[in-house]
Design an enzyme around this catalytic site. Sequence first.
Site, PDB file in Angstrom:
ATOM      1  N   GLY A  88       2.079  -5.633   2.819  1.00 34.27           N
ATOM      2  CA  GLY A  88       0.785  -5.102   3.248  1.00 34.27           C
ATOM      3  C   GLY A  88      -0.028  -4.774   2.013  1.00 34.27           C
ATOM      4  O   GLY A  88       0.125  -3.702   1.440  1.00 34.27           O
ATOM      5  N   ASP A 103       0.818  -1.212   0.000  1.00 35.24           N
ATOM      6  CA  ASP A 103       0.000   0.000   0.000  1.00 35.24           C
ATOM      7  C   ASP A 103       0.858   1.271   0.000  1.00 35.24           C
ATOM      8  O   ASP A 103       0.392   2.337  -0.380  1.00 35.24           O
ATOM      9  CB  ASP A 103      -0.932  -0.018   1.216  1.00 35.24           C
ATOM     10  CG  ASP A 103      -1.867  -1.215   1.162  1.00 35.24           C
ATOM     11  OD1 ASP A 103      -2.607  -1.324   0.176  1.00 35.24           O
ATOM     12  OD2 ASP A 103      -1.825  -2.053   2.083  1.00 35.24           O
TER      13      ASP A 103
HETATM   14  P1  ADP Z   1       5.242  -3.291   1.727  1.00 27.17           P
HETATM   15  O1  ADP Z   1       3.813  -3.676   1.748  1.00 27.17           O
HETATM   16  O2  ADP Z   1       6.104  -4.477   1.508  1.00 27.17           O
HETATM   17  O3  ADP Z   1       5.592  -2.482   2.929  1.00 27.17           O
HETATM   18  P2  ADP Z   1       5.136  -0.819   0.263  1.00 27.17           P
HETATM   19  O4  ADP Z   1       4.573  -0.582  -1.089  1.00 27.17           O
HETATM   20  O5  ADP Z   1       4.316  -0.374   1.410  1.00 27.17           O
HETATM   21  O6  ADP Z   1       5.459  -2.371   0.442  1.00 27.17           O
HETATM   22  O7  ADP Z   1       6.550  -0.134   0.282  1.00 27.17           O
HETATM   23  C1  ADP Z   1       7.341  -0.070   1.436  1.00 27.17           C
HETATM   24  C2  ADP Z   1       8.055   1.244   1.463  1.00 27.17           C
HETATM   25  O8  ADP Z   1       8.985   1.340   0.415  1.00 27.17           O
HETATM   26  C3  ADP Z   1       7.148   2.448   1.327  1.00 27.17           C
HETATM   27  O9  ADP Z   1       7.468   3.353   2.336  1.00 27.17           O
HETATM   28  C4  ADP Z   1       7.526   3.042  -0.030  1.00 27.17           C
HETATM   29  O10 ADP Z   1       7.359   4.444  -0.022  1.00 27.17           O
HETATM   30  C5  ADP Z   1       8.974   2.666  -0.132  1.00 27.17           C
HETATM   31  N1  ADP Z   1       9.565   2.563  -1.467  1.00 27.17           N
HETATM   32  C6  ADP Z   1       8.991   2.664  -2.678  1.00 27.17           C
HETATM   33  N2  ADP Z   1       9.900   2.434  -3.656  1.00 27.17           N
HETATM   34  C7  ADP Z   1      11.089   2.189  -3.025  1.00 27.17           C
HETATM   35  C8  ADP Z   1      12.400   1.873  -3.497  1.00 27.17           C
HETATM   36  N3  ADP Z   1      12.663   1.744  -4.778  1.00 27.17           N
HETATM   37  N4  ADP Z   1      13.348   1.668  -2.564  1.00 27.17           N
HETATM   38  C9  ADP Z   1      13.082   1.755  -1.249  1.00 27.17           C
HETATM   39  N5  ADP Z   1      11.874   2.044  -0.756  1.00 27.17           N
HETATM   40  C10 ADP Z   1      10.876   2.258  -1.632  1.00 27.17           C
HETATM   41 MG    MG Z   2       3.679  -0.824   3.446  1.00 23.76          MG
END
Ligand code: ADP
Ligand code: MG
Length: 552
Positions: free
Chosen positions: A245, A213
């Site tokens: 998530g 998300d």
């Molecule tokens: P998860 O459900 O696994 O937590 P998310 O989509 O919530 O996945 O992403 C986790 C975090 O990674 C978020 O805070 C997002 O803003 C950040 N994010 C997005 N792209 C990248 C990237 N290329 N490298 C590191 N963090 C990233």
């Molecule tokens: Mg997340």
Amino acid sequence: MMDHKRADSKGTSLYGEFLFTSNRKGRCAVTLTEKDLVVQRLTSAPVGRNKVVLSLKECVGCRAYRGNDSVDPAAYLVAYFYPLKRRWMSSRVSRQRVEQCFRLAALQDPRANLEEAEKWARAVRERSARQQFPRNGVLMSQRSRPCRMMLLVNPQSGKGQALTLYNNHVQRMLNEAGIVHTLVITEWQNHAREMVREADLSQWDALVIMSGDGLLYEVINGLLERSDWEEAIRIPLGILPGGSGNALAASIHHYSGASPVSSEELLVSCGFLLCKGLVSHMDLVSIHLSSSPRLFSFLSLAWGFVADVDIESEKYRHFGAVRFTIGTLVRLASLRVYKGRLAYLPATKDHNNEEDMRSNTTIPCKNLRSALTPPSVPCLLSRDSSCDNTRHNSCHSNNSLKVRRIESTPSRSATKALPGPTDSLLPPLDQPPPSDWVVVQEEDFVLVLAMYQSHLAEDLLAAPEATLDDGVIHLFYVRAGISPTALLRLFLAMERGAHLTTNCQHLVYTKVRALRLEPYSSKGIITVDGEVVEYGPVQAEVHRGLSRLITG
Ligand code: ADP
Ligand code: MG
């Protein structure tokens, strides 16, 4: 030997006799009705066993092509279905891919065979699209140009497998549906946010997120930070579960009426819904913090147990969605009380009727945007058979992007000057809530959770009554005094959405339009859509149907 019995117009059937591609000697009779593709193997065996009925509701695409052999005059017709099927030796039902491929070789002229196959492919696509909109029968096939979808993938999300999942499932599904997309791999946190804040959105017909998300949270906030936010937030958004998530993806799957699934089965379900391309309104909630710029949220606001578990379980990220279960057990072992004040504006029936006048649940539109935006931006979710999956390395082109900062604090000053909608229900954070707000008597909580979609995680149906654009914040809080066992029981019941019927005296659920939370401690965790935000007083107001989501 093709027997084209009736004309291809609405309500009539097409009939043809083709060969199966898997077995050139196997002949079949194919009938295309308004609702189904019926394939009957032509053998002397009893009829029932040789007949397959595929619902066009489950069809994502169909195309015609010539074979590689230039001497062979045959053309081919292939249709892709994702019906719900029971897994072998299991009670679980999930979408499984079915490909039907036929060889059309009745004539010596290769062009005539191809024309016939194309006529069938067009009819299958048109009738499949009509199944989406049974009431007004709008076609999705009248397009002037292919849809241009930006597919943003966070390679770090979940177990770090989003790109593998894209390669194994998504690319093929989008090709089958004839959806042209550009893959953008994010390279840092807030990369997507910066990109959509600066992007020329007229180049894109949909922005699709493949991550958890958190990446959609970035995209929504990036769109609402633009000076043209009103137009920008109308762009259809899509979500494919690639993180740990995947609450919105699970919510969309739930709204589709299908029984719960997880992991790759959830991905296939959401991919199918994306390919079907129906766009709905989705509520957004504006969030005011004491000194940070206003934020927008599509899923949840959490404080206490849920926020702590979400953030503390980051270290178990490599376990995927199981990280929340591990985090829950760890936190239960050292259950805390969180002190603060909670107030809210109840959602009334009057308000809902008022809102019903200006919002509808789904937008049956022949193209993704024309019914949602001013008529100057017509475009479609393409069913074009050509597909260019360009890997778009956006790093270089975006190095020069400037991050625009919002200077003032919205809750202490008028929000009008800033991008985004005006919050009419929220007083400044340093003034008391208005007299029509309810102030909760308790000051000791185990958790406060505001939800605007049904799922808190893939397997947590936290707000069973929530719908995509009900204009309601579903507010839950658990009062201090609950035992760890009782809290565990609540979360176990939540897997089935049954926590509200457990008669737990500590759990309170109410529907609100706005809320305010003031923690007494100076340190702690507040999450918005699973992302940490500034700790301190926070208030929120729902904006019904402000964004658009592809829900299938
Ligand atoms: P998860 O459900 O696994 O937590 P998310 O989509 O919530 O996945 O992403 C986790 C975090 O990674 C978020 O805070 C997002 O803003 C950040 N994010 C997005 N792209 C990248 C990237 N290329 N490298 C590191 N963090 C990233
Ligand atoms: Mg997340």
